[in-house]
Scaffold this active site. Structure first.
Site, PDB file in Angstrom:
ATOM      1  N   HIS A  30      -3.859   7.757   5.776  1.00  0.00           N
ATOM      2  CA  HIS A  30      -4.031   6.227   5.443  1.00  0.00           C
ATOM      3  C   HIS A  30      -5.079   5.801   5.680  1.00  0.00           C
ATOM      4  O   HIS A  30      -5.634   5.277   4.828  1.00  0.00           O
ATOM      5  CB  HIS A  30      -2.768   5.602   5.915  1.00  0.00           C
ATOM      6  CG  HIS A  30      -2.740   4.098   5.620  1.00  0.00           C
ATOM      7  ND1 HIS A  30      -2.530   3.904   3.934  1.00  0.00           N
ATOM      8  CD2 HIS A  30      -2.948   2.878   6.035  1.00  0.00           C
ATOM      9  CE1 HIS A  30      -2.529   2.448   4.065  1.00  0.00           C
ATOM     10  NE2 HIS A  30      -2.721   1.902   5.054  1.00  0.00           N
ATOM     11  N   HIS A  53      -9.894   1.221  -0.494  1.00  0.00           N
ATOM     12  CA  HIS A  53      -8.446   1.067  -0.452  1.00  0.00           C
ATOM     13  C   HIS A  53      -7.963   0.430  -1.767  1.00  0.00           C
ATOM     14  O   HIS A  53      -8.216  -0.662  -2.093  1.00  0.00           O
ATOM     15  CB  HIS A  53      -7.972   0.044   0.661  1.00  0.00           C
ATOM     16  CG  HIS A  53      -6.545   0.179   0.963  1.00  0.00           C
ATOM     17  ND1 HIS A  53      -5.577   0.556   0.160  1.00  0.00           N
ATOM     18  CD2 HIS A  53      -5.999  -0.152   2.167  1.00  0.00           C
ATOM     19  CE1 HIS A  53      -4.240   0.380   0.668  1.00  0.00           C
ATOM     20  NE2 HIS A  53      -4.578   0.109   2.001  1.00  0.00           N
ATOM     21  N   CYS A  71       0.869  -1.186  -0.002  1.00  0.00           N
ATOM     22  CA  CYS A  71      -0.013   0.205   0.036  1.00  0.00           C
ATOM     23  C   CYS A  71       0.705   1.458   0.138  1.00  0.00           C
ATOM     24  O   CYS A  71       0.453   2.270  -0.113  1.00  0.00           O
ATOM     25  CB  CYS A  71      -0.959   0.026   1.171  1.00  0.00           C
ATOM     26  SG  CYS A  71      -1.709  -1.586   1.541  1.00  0.00           S
TER      27      CYS A  71
END
Lengths: 419, 412
Positions: free
Chosen positions: A295, A332, A162
């Site tokens: 995040h 995400h 990520c």
């Protein structure tokens, strides 16, 4: 090539659950609603959860401008669509000699690789097609962009889960500062696939409802797909050719938790290191930051650790620092999340508004110490000619962290600008 | 690089089918013999036809205990174990203190990541149920798992980056890590290349016609630059090096193995997605430009660690790029370590360092007849003087190219 100190962003392109353009994303982000629903890309019935942010079908005119649409992976389509949009806005077109492509990704053509694998196992009615894996590897989307825009400089794909998109932006920034390239297309693209959908569910990291970052009742993330591309170039080059800078990329920081394969460091030490490194890279103090595009996954462990990281970096001020989460709206995007969230942050700076995270239920309480921008956009206020600045953060599996520092662009010389 | 402090390699580690460590790889390259094992062929994966590859350079039954405690190893995928073991060897050789390692950057390149774990997960999804997927497999199936495990092994909190740019990735990772070290952002960088072979990967590359086809007697051999080359040998393994600023390495009494003189990279946008470019100029130009910026010319290169693997289009491009640079001039000795070590696995950096150290390289296995279209002949095994500068070349399928020039420390 001249060594550059300031790097401008002159174009952005984005593909997300809100559609095939950056304006579609911005409109969706401002709406305060999530683009997270039941996906149709593959049969989801046997999975533990049934929600994701899937990119809607593309309009026929878009299909016509991306050559060979039917042969391409979803991730390649996202990458190319975003690159077309970004280059059009920046006013650049191929062949881009002296340019580089810096991409981050983690699933790339995995969805098509799965079709191939299923056929190999004799469990598909479609038959075995080798072209399903032609762009299966992680470098597929970045290479396709380079190929299409005639890029002859470095092409570099990062796959650090990520954090990949943020790290790719960092590599692009270094290449521009060093004069290695005179223009960079930086970004990432990932598509939904069964491996990651089942994998994150196996970790019980996916919320059965729409994700709720920084809420006390959060229960995990929502997966998404899409891509983003940012056109980066030295500020003086951009101004010299009459381009309009949308924002400045002032610094990128990276670190590692070195703590656990999936869990963040409980005190947020690695995340804080990345943010501090980005500030140091830009030559700025924490006071220069006006908001955080976090995040913000919505997993129980991440959001607490991230809150502690903000405390470490910003001290008492962390409680007054507006925090948003693009993932709350479009899920995400894994390896490309850092790129898409950087694009979202650029739009926040350009429009002077921090996009909100969607309202959940009335009763949802926000984690203590987090000034979450909830439900409605919040105006950005900067004093004098100090530009608004933001950190966009990405904290990955395996503890890899990246923080991207972006600043609003003003034609008036700014105060407190770094190297 | 770029007028910054010079960066040196101070430690080296490797895991290969030939064994572990510098000596094992050096002996393999001197001996010039690949070690191949039979690849599993579950029904349906491989194409059952004449000319289908059955072998690869495999790591089987390796005891990782000397480098990884069993408690930690049980949570690692094969690539993570190989990468951590190679990194431990490199760190042990360099002798850097734990404090510096704590701040280290970790750069890892991989072509396919932990492919056996991905394959197992997809079997669970498609043959059992998505809910049958093992969380442990998923955690270790991500491409950056080896880099994360290296960071965990050394508590290294510096940047942690995994580069996936096919065959060019290893040198891109090396050059990016070297830039971080040169800039002073980190005192040390651990750089590794790692890959493993799954049955699906082997079967797929075989279906794509990328692998060396068996000879009449059943042997499989790569023939870099040979007229009869038919493909490459797939290999698994890992290679690792430690980078430091030269001044600091010497200050603590280390003896550097090689110095990084420069790195270059480029891309041919005319290349297809699955094969090598045919446009040598597109890739020779960035290398020539960077060489010139570094104050060097082709005549300053005394050895080439080529990326030639036996691939028909890959070796063609490799040869044509070199010929474009050297023109009609005599090329320095061209080594083709992939003929022995296979494609992927250990990666190009470890053989490059061994060449800079003056380790002997045996004759290139499989090379019998020059390909007149290439104008390149690989090393014949005759003794070579220790080169002052070695060019490592890695050209990737898909269009990317990367190069690094290492300087020997022989005169210092």
């Amino acid at each position: 090539m001249a060594v550059s100190s300031k790097v401008a962003i002159t174009g952005i392109g984005a593909v997300s659950g809100w559609g095939w353009s950056a304006p579609a994303l911005w409109e969706g982000l401002l709406s305060g609603r999530p683009a997270i629903r039941r996906p149709e890309r593959f049969d989801i019935a046997d999975h533990r959860t049934q929600l994701a942010s899937e990119v809607p079908k593309a309009l026929p005119q878009l299909r016509s401008i991306i050559p060979g649409w039917h042969r391409r992976t979803w991730a390649d389509r996202y990458a190319l669509a975003a690159a077309f949009e970004a280059c059009r806005q920046a006013g650049v077109e191929g062949p881009l000699r002296g340019a580089g492509v810096f991409f981050g990704g983690s699933t790339a053509g995995m969805a098509e690789g799965e079709k191939y694998f299923k056929a190999l196992l004799g469990r598909s009615s479609e038959g075995l097609r080798l072209h399903d894996i032609a762009s299966h590897q992680m470098n597929g989307p970045g290479d396709e962009v380079a190929r299409h825009f005639g890029v002859d400089g470095p092409v570099h794909t990062v796959s650090s889960a990520c954090a990949a998109g943020g790290l790719a932006l960092g590599r692009a920034l270094e290449a521009l500062r060093a004069g290695e390239v005179e223009l960079a297309l930086a970004g990432g693209a990932d598509s939904l696939c069964q491996l990651t959908y089942a994998g994150f569910n196996s970790l019980r990291a996916v919320d059965a409802e729409v994700c709720r970052p920084f809420r006390k009742n959060r229960a995990g993330l929502s997966l998404g797909e899409g891509g983003a591309v940012l056109v980066l170039e030295p500020l003086e080059r951009a101004l010299g050719r009459g381009a309009r800078p949308l924002a400045l990329l002032e610094g990128v920081g990276a670190s590692c938790d070195a703590h656990h394969m999936t869990a963040p460091h409980p005190e947020g030490t690695g995340a804080a290191l990345a943010m501090e490194a980005a500030l140091a890279d830009a030559g700025l103090a924490p006071e220069a930051i006006h908001f955080i595009n976090s995040h913000g996954t919505g997993t129980p462990l991440n959001d607490v650790a991230e809150g502690k990281a903000l405390d470490r970096v910003f001290g008492e001020r962390a409680r007054r620092l507006p925090v948003t989460s693009t993932k709350a709206c479009v899920g995400h995007l894994l390896g490309s999340s850092g790129a898409l969230e950087a694009a979202a942050t650029v739009m926040c700076l350009e429009h002077g508004q921090v996009h909100p995270v969607p309202w959940g239920r009335e009763s949802e309480e926000v984690l203590e110490g987090i000034d979450l921008v909830l439900g409605e956009p919040r105006g950005l206020i900067s004093q004098g000619n100090v530009p608004a600045r933001a950190l966009s953060t990405s904290f990955a599996f395996g503890g890899a962290n990246a923080a991207v520092l972006l600043a609003a662009f003003s034609a008036i010389p700014a105060e407190g600008a770094g190297p | 690089m770029n007028g910054r402090p010079t960066v040196v390699i101070t430690g080296l580690g490797a895991v290969s089918a030939h064994g572990c460590g510098r000596r094992a790889v050096a002996s393999a390259l001197a001996g010039g013999e690949p070690i191949l094992g039979e690849v599993d062929r579950p029904p349906g994966l491989h194409r059952e036809r004449e000319g289908s590859s059955r072998k690869a350079s495999l790591i089987r039954g390796l005891d990782f205990k000397p480098w990884i405690p069993p408690m930690a190893a049980r949570r690692m995928s094969p690539p993570s174990k190989m990468a951590v073991a190679a990194a431990k060897m490199a760190v042990e050789e360099c002798g850097v203190e734990a404090e510096a390692l704590h701040e280290a950057a970790v750069y890892v390149s991989t072509n396919f990541g932990p492919s056996t774990y991905s394959e197992r997960i997809l079997r669970q999804v498609f043959e059992e149920n998505p809910e049958a997927v093992s969380p442990m497999l998923f955690t270790e199936s991500v491409a950056n798992a080896p880099a994360a495990q290296i960071a965990l092994a050394f508590r290294a909190v510096g940047p942690n980056v995994t580069v996936t740019q096919r065959e060019a990735g290893a040198l891109l990772a090396l050059s990016q890590a070297a830039a971080e070290v040169a800039r002073g952002r980190v005192p040390v960088a651990i750089v590794a290349a790692v890959d493993e072979i799954s049955t699906v990967l082997h079967a797929t590359l075989d279906r794509l016609g990328a692998l060396a086809t068996p000879e009449a007697d059943g042997t499989e051999i790569a023939r870099p630059f040979d007229r009869q080359r038919s493909g490459f040998l797939l290999s698994e393994g890992a290679g690792a090096v430690v980078l430091e600023r030269e001044e600091e390495a010497r200050g603590r009494g280390a003896e550097p193995l090689a110095r990084l003189r420069f790195a270059a990279s480029g891309f041919d946008p005319g290349a297809s997605r699955i094969s090598w470019s045919r446009d040598a100029k597109a890739l020779a130009d960035p290398l020539r430009r960077r060489m010139r910026e570094s104050g060097l010319g082709p005549g300053d290169i005394e050895g080439i660690v080529s990326g030639a693997s036996g691939s028909v289009p890959g070796d063609f491009l490799e040869a044509r790029v070199l010929r474009r640079l050297w023109g009609e001039a005599t090329l320095p000795p061209i080594l083709a370590p992939k003929a022995v070590l296979g494609e992927y696995g250990v990666g190009p950096v470890v053989p490059g360092v061994l060449a800079a150290l003056g380790e002997p390289f045996g004759a290139t296995p499989g090379f019998e007849e020059a390909d007149s279209r290439l104008g390149v002949v690989p090393h014949d095994g005759s003794p070579l003087p220790r080169p002052r500068r070695v060019l490592i070349s890695s050209l990737a399928a898909g269009g990317a190219g990367a190069w690094v020039v290492l300087e020997s420390m022989a005169d210092e």
